[in-house]
Design a protein around this motif. Structure first.
Motif, PDB file in Angstrom:
ATOM      1  N   GLY A  75       0.803  -1.147  -0.092  1.00 41.71           N
ATOM      2  CA  GLY A  75       0.128   0.097  -0.080  1.00 41.71           C
ATOM      3  C   GLY A  75       0.816   1.265   0.072  1.00 41.71           C
ATOM      4  O   GLY A  75       2.152   1.425   0.289  1.00 41.71           O
ATOM      5  N   PHE A  76       0.130   2.494  -0.230  1.00 41.23           N
ATOM      6  CA  PHE A  76       0.778   3.824  -0.293  1.00 41.23           C
ATOM      7  C   PHE A  76       1.307   4.099   1.278  1.00 41.23           C
ATOM      8  O   PHE A  76       0.616   3.760   2.194  1.00 41.23           O
ATOM      9  CB  PHE A  76       0.011   5.003  -0.535  1.00 41.23           C
ATOM     10  CG  PHE A  76      -0.475   4.739  -1.896  1.00 41.23           C
ATOM     11  CD1 PHE A  76       0.191   5.067  -3.074  1.00 41.23           C
ATOM     12  CD2 PHE A  76      -1.832   3.932  -2.140  1.00 41.23           C
ATOM     13  CE1 PHE A  76      -0.290   5.011  -4.176  1.00 41.23           C
ATOM     14  CE2 PHE A  76      -2.256   3.956  -3.599  1.00 41.23           C
ATOM     15  CZ  PHE A  76      -1.508   4.379  -4.585  1.00 41.23           C
ATOM     16  N   ASN A  77       2.612   4.440   1.371  1.00 41.71           N
ATOM     17  CA  ASN A  77       3.339   4.424   2.879  1.00 41.71           C
ATOM     18  C   ASN A  77       3.175   3.288   3.755  1.00 41.71           C
ATOM     19  O   ASN A  77       2.905   3.353   4.750  1.00 41.71           O
ATOM     20  CB  ASN A  77       2.584   5.709   3.468  1.00 41.71           C
ATOM     21  CG  ASN A  77       2.886   7.144   2.650  1.00 41.71           C
ATOM     22  OD1 ASN A  77       3.829   7.175   2.223  1.00 41.71           O
ATOM     23  ND2 ASN A  77       1.722   7.572   2.348  1.00 41.71           N
ATOM     24  N   GLY A  78       3.213   2.167   3.052  1.00 38.05           N
ATOM     25  CA  GLY A  78       3.042   0.937   3.789  1.00 38.05           C
ATOM     26  C   GLY A  78       4.215   0.549   4.641  1.00 38.05           C
ATOM     27  O   GLY A  78       5.210   1.256   4.599  1.00 38.05           O
ATOM     28  N   GLY A  79       3.967  -0.160   5.610  1.00 45.28           N
ATOM     29  CA  GLY A  79       4.971  -0.594   6.558  1.00 45.28           C
ATOM     30  C   GLY A  79       5.863  -1.808   6.103  1.00 45.28           C
ATOM     31  O   GLY A  79       5.656  -2.460   5.061  1.00 45.28           O
ATOM     32  N   VAL A  80       6.919  -1.957   7.049  1.00 45.74           N
ATOM     33  CA  VAL A  80       7.877  -3.146   6.695  1.00 45.74           C
ATOM     34  C   VAL A  80       8.134  -3.762   7.964  1.00 45.74           C
ATOM     35  O   VAL A  80       8.196  -3.295   8.932  1.00 45.74           O
ATOM     36  CB  VAL A  80       9.239  -2.562   6.237  1.00 45.74           C
ATOM     37  CG1 VAL A  80      10.219  -3.536   5.711  1.00 45.74           C
ATOM     38  CG2 VAL A  80       8.902  -1.472   4.817  1.00 45.74           C
ATOM     39  N   VAL A  81       8.293  -5.002   7.850  1.00 43.21           N
ATOM     40  CA  VAL A  81       8.601  -5.905   9.019  1.00 43.21           C
ATOM     41  C   VAL A  81       9.453  -7.073   8.867  1.00 43.21           C
ATOM     42  O   VAL A  81       9.610  -7.476   7.545  1.00 43.21           O
ATOM     43  CB  VAL A  81       7.242  -6.548   9.500  1.00 43.21           C
ATOM     44  CG1 VAL A  81       6.499  -7.592   8.623  1.00 43.21           C
ATOM     45  CG2 VAL A  81       7.408  -7.187  10.889  1.00 43.21           C
ATOM     46  N   SER A  82      10.440  -7.268   9.538  1.00 45.37           N
ATOM     47  CA  SER A  82      11.338  -8.463   9.683  1.00 45.37           C
ATOM     48  C   SER A  82      11.346  -9.449  10.430  1.00 45.37           C
ATOM     49  O   SER A  82      11.956  -9.228  11.395  1.00 45.37           O
ATOM     50  CB  SER A  82      12.964  -7.645   9.365  1.00 45.37           C
ATOM     51  OG  SER A  82      13.712  -8.650   9.264  1.00 45.37           O
ATOM     52  N   PRO A  83      10.619 -10.697  10.030  1.00 43.89           N
ATOM     53  CA  PRO A  83      10.315 -11.585  10.843  1.00 43.89           C
ATOM     54  C   PRO A  83      11.710 -12.125  11.486  1.00 43.89           C
ATOM     55  O   PRO A  83      11.693 -12.430  12.668  1.00 43.89           O
ATOM     56  CB  PRO A  83       9.547 -12.821  10.160  1.00 43.89           C
ATOM     57  CG  PRO A  83       9.241 -11.961   8.851  1.00 43.89           C
ATOM     58  CD  PRO A  83       9.981 -10.908   8.668  1.00 43.89           C
ATOM     59  N   LEU A  84      12.601 -12.361  10.626  1.00 44.17           N
ATOM     60  CA  LEU A  84      13.959 -13.155  11.254  1.00 44.17           C
ATOM     61  C   LEU A  84      14.691 -12.101  12.020  1.00 44.17           C
ATOM     62  O   LEU A  84      15.164 -12.669  13.136  1.00 44.17           O
ATOM     63  CB  LEU A  84      14.784 -13.433  10.044  1.00 44.17           C
ATOM     64  CG  LEU A  84      14.330 -14.630   8.971  1.00 44.17           C
ATOM     65  CD1 LEU A  84      15.275 -14.783   7.899  1.00 44.17           C
ATOM     66  CD2 LEU A  84      14.226 -15.901   9.834  1.00 44.17           C
ATOM     67  N   ILE A  85      14.549 -10.789  11.826  1.00 41.62           N
ATOM     68  CA  ILE A  85      15.421  -9.999  12.636  1.00 41.62           C
ATOM     69  C   ILE A  85      14.633  -9.695  14.166  1.00 41.62           C
ATOM     70  O   ILE A  85      15.370  -9.789  14.996  1.00 41.62           O
ATOM     71  CB  ILE A  85      15.486  -8.378  12.076  1.00 41.62           C
ATOM     72  CG1 ILE A  85      16.635  -8.509  10.943  1.00 41.62           C
ATOM     73  CG2 ILE A  85      15.940  -7.331  13.290  1.00 41.62           C
ATOM     74  CD1 ILE A  85      16.536  -7.146  10.357  1.00 41.62           C
ATOM     75  N   LEU A  86      13.214  -9.876  13.929  1.00 44.75           N
ATOM     76  CA  LEU A  86      12.491  -9.721  15.251  1.00 44.75           C
ATOM     77  C   LEU A  86      12.729 -11.114  16.059  1.00 44.75           C
ATOM     78  O   LEU A  86      12.866 -10.830  17.289  1.00 44.75           O
ATOM     79  CB  LEU A  86      10.899  -9.918  14.805  1.00 44.75           C
ATOM     80  CG  LEU A  86      10.222  -8.310  14.702  1.00 44.75           C
ATOM     81  CD1 LEU A  86       8.827  -8.584  14.171  1.00 44.75           C
ATOM     82  CD2 LEU A  86      10.281  -7.654  15.863  1.00 44.75           C
ATOM     83  N   LEU A  87      12.962 -12.112  15.519  1.00 45.82           N
ATOM     84  CA  LEU A  87      13.203 -13.463  16.163  1.00 45.82           C
ATOM     85  C   LEU A  87      14.524 -13.464  16.746  1.00 45.82           C
ATOM     86  O   LEU A  87      14.591 -13.630  17.954  1.00 45.82           O
ATOM     87  CB  LEU A  87      13.080 -14.493  15.255  1.00 45.82           C
ATOM     88  CG  LEU A  87      13.447 -15.873  15.504  1.00 45.82           C
ATOM     89  CD1 LEU A  87      12.297 -16.338  16.782  1.00 45.82           C
ATOM     90  CD2 LEU A  87      13.364 -16.919  14.835  1.00 45.82           C
ATOM     91  N   LEU A  88      15.380 -12.891  16.225  1.00 44.35           N
ATOM     92  CA  LEU A  88      16.708 -12.979  16.762  1.00 44.35           C
ATOM     93  C   LEU A  88      16.841 -11.679  17.736  1.00 44.35           C
ATOM     94  O   LEU A  88      17.581 -12.117  18.892  1.00 44.35           O
ATOM     95  CB  LEU A  88      17.883 -12.491  15.623  1.00 44.35           C
ATOM     96  CG  LEU A  88      18.146 -13.432  14.433  1.00 44.35           C
ATOM     97  CD1 LEU A  88      18.985 -12.725  13.480  1.00 44.35           C
ATOM     98  CD2 LEU A  88      18.859 -14.491  15.101  1.00 44.35           C
ATOM     99  N   ALA A  89      16.037 -10.573  17.762  1.00 46.39           N
ATOM    100  CA  ALA A  89      15.983  -9.575  18.723  1.00 46.39           C
ATOM    101  C   ALA A  89      15.265 -10.247  20.022  1.00 46.39           C
ATOM    102  O   ALA A  89      15.964 -10.070  21.256  1.00 46.39           O
ATOM    103  CB  ALA A  89      15.469  -8.554  18.456  1.00 46.39           C
ATOM    104  N   LEU A  90      14.256 -10.809  19.886  1.00 46.57           N
ATOM    105  CA  LEU A  90      13.569 -11.433  20.912  1.00 46.57           C
ATOM    106  C   LEU A  90      14.567 -12.553  21.500  1.00 46.57           C
ATOM    107  O   LEU A  90      14.387 -12.690  22.939  1.00 46.57           O
ATOM    108  CB  LEU A  90      12.306 -11.979  20.540  1.00 46.57           C
ATOM    109  CG  LEU A  90      11.219 -11.030  20.188  1.00 46.57           C
ATOM    110  CD1 LEU A  90       9.985 -11.743  19.408  1.00 46.57           C
ATOM    111  CD2 LEU A  90      10.775  -9.936  21.658  1.00 46.57           C
ATOM    112  N   LEU A  91      15.214 -13.390  20.931  1.00 47.68           N
ATOM    113  CA  LEU A  91      16.006 -14.514  21.604  1.00 47.68           C
ATOM    114  C   LEU A  91      17.100 -14.030  22.238  1.00 47.68           C
ATOM    115  O   LEU A  91      17.658 -14.257  23.287  1.00 47.68           O
ATOM    116  CB  LEU A  91      16.610 -15.523  20.166  1.00 47.68           C
ATOM    117  CG  LEU A  91      15.598 -16.465  19.527  1.00 47.68           C
ATOM    118  CD1 LEU A  91      16.402 -17.188  18.324  1.00 47.68           C
ATOM    119  CD2 LEU A  91      14.909 -17.446  20.700  1.00 47.68           C
TER     120      LEU A  91
END
Length: 246
Positions: free
Chosen positions: A230-246
């Motif tokens: 979408g216009f001005n849509g978001g971005v997410v990185s599942p692998l970076i989130l997982l590493l950060a949480l670990l």
């Protein structure tokens, strides 16, 4: 207090989330917004598979607990993490996923559905400008309630002290029942860790039905980042989130 009724009610919630995704896909398709339409349909299909996996695992876990305690009343459980560790661990994985906590597969598909709704901000239709923000609010509220519900369900069932003699004398289920839960836990983990592969399959299926392919728009930088289309849509990185949480 009935663990199976609790899970059945959450099926109603998740079917509603799936239908929001299909609804947004149909709205975008009728307005000629083919990219957003494909994105919303993929989100709905992804959440359908996610719900199949984590809800099956939750019902397996509930069945195991019922098999050992002979009651569906959550208030009669407690402390089962000590005597039923495999059931407790797999139930926890499914609870995290159904609560849409990052970086679980449930989080990723709900994120896509949120992004598809937020992508409608530029539409001129007055009724949609009123209805879609309400749908966004409703989805956010049900997400919060799901977290609260499964904190309660998991905590009362598996943590703390035994609250009945049945729970006190419970032990882990047999090999076949454990194997079933572990295999379904593998499916849940695969939907989380191999998200790009699943989305590519959904994208190909929709392309075969005449929809635009959007895989390259969702993953323009490879597996590391998932983009909204979408216009001005978001971005997410599942692998970076997982590493950060670990």
């Amino acid at each position: 207090h009935d663990i199976k009724a609790l899970l059945a009610n959450h099926s109603i919630e998740n079917i509603g989330i799936i239908l929001i995704g299909f609804g947004m896909g149909m709205i975008f398709d009728s307005m000629g917004l083919k990219v957003l339409s494909s994105f919303a349909f993929i989100a709905a299909l992804f959440h359908t598979f996610n719900h199949m996996s984590f809800k099956s695992l939750l019902f397996m876990g509930a069945g195991s607990v019922l098999h050992q305690t002979h009651t569906k009343n959550i208030e009669k459980y407690g402390g089962l993490i000590k005597s039923m560790p495999v059931t407790a661990l797999t139930f926890l994985l499914a609870s995290i996923s159904i609560s849409a906590l990052p970086p679980s597969n449930g989080f990723l598909s709900e994120w896509m559905i949120f992004q598809s709704m937020l992508g409608s901000s530029h539409l001129d239709n007055t009724s949609l400008k009123l209805a879609i923000p309400f749908a966004i609010f409703a989805l956010a509220m049900t997400g919060g309630l799901a977290i609260a519900c499964f904190v309660k369900a998991y905590g009362i069932t598996f943590l703390g002290l035994h609250r009945s003699s049945n729970a006190k004398h419970a032990h882990e289920v047999n090999f076949l029942m454990r194997t079933g839960m572990l295999l379904m836990a593998g499916v849940v983990l695969s939907l989380m860790l191999l998200t790009p592969y699943y989305i590519s399959w959904f994208d190909k299926a929709l392309s075969g039905l005449g929809h635009l392919s959007v895989y390259d728009k969702i993953f323009p930088d490879g597996f590391w980042q998932m983009h909204s289309v979408g216009f001005n849509g978001g971005v997410v990185s599942p692998l970076i989130l997982l590493l950060a949480l670990l």
